[in-house]
Design an enzyme around this catalytic site. Structure first.
Site, PDB file in Angstrom:
ATOM      1  N   SER A 162       0.831  -1.214   0.000  1.00  0.00           N
ATOM      2  CA  SER A 162       0.000   0.000   0.000  1.00  0.00           C
ATOM      3  C   SER A 162       0.857   1.251   0.000  1.00  0.00           C
ATOM      4  O   SER A 162       1.967   1.258   0.549  1.00  0.00           O
ATOM      5  CB  SER A 162      -0.894  -0.010   1.253  1.00  0.00           C
ATOM      6  OG  SER A 162      -1.521   1.242   1.440  1.00  0.00           O
TER       7      SER A 162
ATOM      8  N   TYR B  63      -2.379  -0.339  10.030  1.00  0.00           N
ATOM      9  CA  TYR B  63      -2.570  -0.894   8.691  1.00  0.00           C
ATOM     10  C   TYR B  63      -1.288  -0.756   7.876  1.00  0.00           C
ATOM     11  O   TYR B  63      -0.804  -1.725   7.276  1.00  0.00           O
ATOM     12  CB  TYR B  63      -3.725  -0.181   7.983  1.00  0.00           C
ATOM     13  CG  TYR B  63      -3.833  -0.502   6.513  1.00  0.00           C
ATOM     14  CD1 TYR B  63      -4.249  -1.763   6.092  1.00  0.00           C
ATOM     15  CD2 TYR B  63      -3.503   0.442   5.539  1.00  0.00           C
ATOM     16  CE1 TYR B  63      -4.330  -2.072   4.734  1.00  0.00           C
ATOM     17  CE2 TYR B  63      -3.587   0.143   4.194  1.00  0.00           C
ATOM     18  CZ  TYR B  63      -4.005  -1.110   3.796  1.00  0.00           C
ATOM     19  OH  TYR B  63      -4.085  -1.415   2.457  1.00  0.00           O
TER      20      TYR B  63
END
Length: 333
Positions: free
Chosen positions: A125, A150
């Protein structure tokens, strides 16, 4: 081909593309309730008619089930897209990120190692860039300062993958996705929330008072990049030097790439594109920056272009039009 997260946004689009190309595709998903399971099941319903698609309802954190799946098949390539997504959700539910993004990824790595998978491609990501401010974000940059759990789990995935590439010569390629949008998207994403609120006449929440930029990337461009990378199995970099190590390559069969549009757009311009496609203005509530968020993202995709010839093809205006058309049709608005 194994595609984890096949009922998810990117996983669905990728599985469909691979099926259309004639590959035998096995999809895995646990259909959790992080967002509407009905949307996930509707995506799956579009995949089931393909005779070359098979689906298994499995949680990737379930070690025995994943080991059994890998043992029963000989996957040539694994594309690992299943994960607990969302930056803000990680502030209140950290345990789900540990289970899915760390334990689950370890199960994927073990499955690949034990069954001699030829190539593991996995989703990282743009969130891993964290406190970095040098733009555009490059895979050669240091990413040791994440600002959400995350992001930390995605950085951990890259480290775990490198270890398996080094110890077991498992070819791995990590893809840092930049703000993916488009039809069949995730309802927790800003463009989805904005569209729903504007149509309902509700105010939209504009964080950091609108002073944000994102490298919005249309789903078809993301899938094109993934498919190109799947065909390019990672190999050791002969120019990699331990005294000045490049984070994106290694003496092991390991690679990292950004997949983005390479063109950051201001949040206010993004909202304007949605307003134009809907033919309706938004009522805006301006708010401070959310914890775990970053003010801007911008992908340097030079190494991906050099390696695969990838170049994003869908403009923001056209991408938003496609999403809005899908939204109006799907929700019969």
């Amino acid at each position: 081909m194994l595609v984890t997260g096949a009922a998810g946004f990117i996983g669905f689009h990728l599985a469909k593309r691979l099926c259309e190309q004639g590959h035998t595709v096995v999809g895995v998903d646990n259909i959790n309730d992080y967002y509407d399971p009905g949307l996930k099941n509707t995506r799956l319903a579009l995949l089931h008619p393909f005779s070359n698609f098979r689906f298994f309802l499995i949680d990737i954190a379930d070690r025995p089930s994943m080991a059994k799946l890998f043992a029963s098949r000989q996957f040539d390539c694994v594309v690992h897209l299943a994960a607990q997504a969302g930056v803000r959700y990680s502030l209140e539910h950290p345990e789900t990120y540990i289970d899915s993004n760390l334990v689950g990824f370890a199960n994927i790595l073990e499955g690949c190692r034990n069954t001699d998978v030829k190539h593991l491609v996995y989703a990282s990501s743009s969130s891993v860039y964290g406190l970095n401010t040098a733009m555009p974000f490059s895979v050669s940059h240091n990413v040791d300062h994440p600002v959400s759990l995350y992001a930390a789990t995605k950085k951990a995935n890259e480290l775990m993958a490198h270890t398996y590439s080094h110890l077991y010569s498992l070819p791995t390629t990590g893809l840092r996705f930049f703000t993916v949008y488009g039809p069949w998207g995730r309802p927790d994403m800003a463009y989805f929330l904005f569209t729903r609120a504007i149509l309902n006449g509700d105010p939209i929440k504009v964080y950091n008072h609108g002073n944000m930029k994102r490298d919005f990337t249309y789903i078809d461009d993301i899938v094109e990049g993934v498919v190109r990378v799947m065909d390019r199995v990672s190999t050791p970099d002969p120019e990699w030097a331990p005294e000045a190590p490049c984070p994106a390559t290694s003496c092991a069969p390991y690679r990292l790439y950004n997949i983005g549009n390479n063109q950051p757009v201001s949040l206010m311009d993004f909202i304007e594109a949605i307003e134009k496609a809907l033919g309706k203005k938004a009522e805006k509530t301006f708010l401070p920056m959310q914890p775990g968020d970053v003010p801007a993202t911008w992908a340097d995709i030079d190494n991906l272009q050099q390696a695969t010839g990838f170049s994003p093809a869908v403009s923001l205006e056209n991408g938003i039009k496609e999403f809005v058309a899908w939204y109006l049709d799907y929700y019969r608005t």
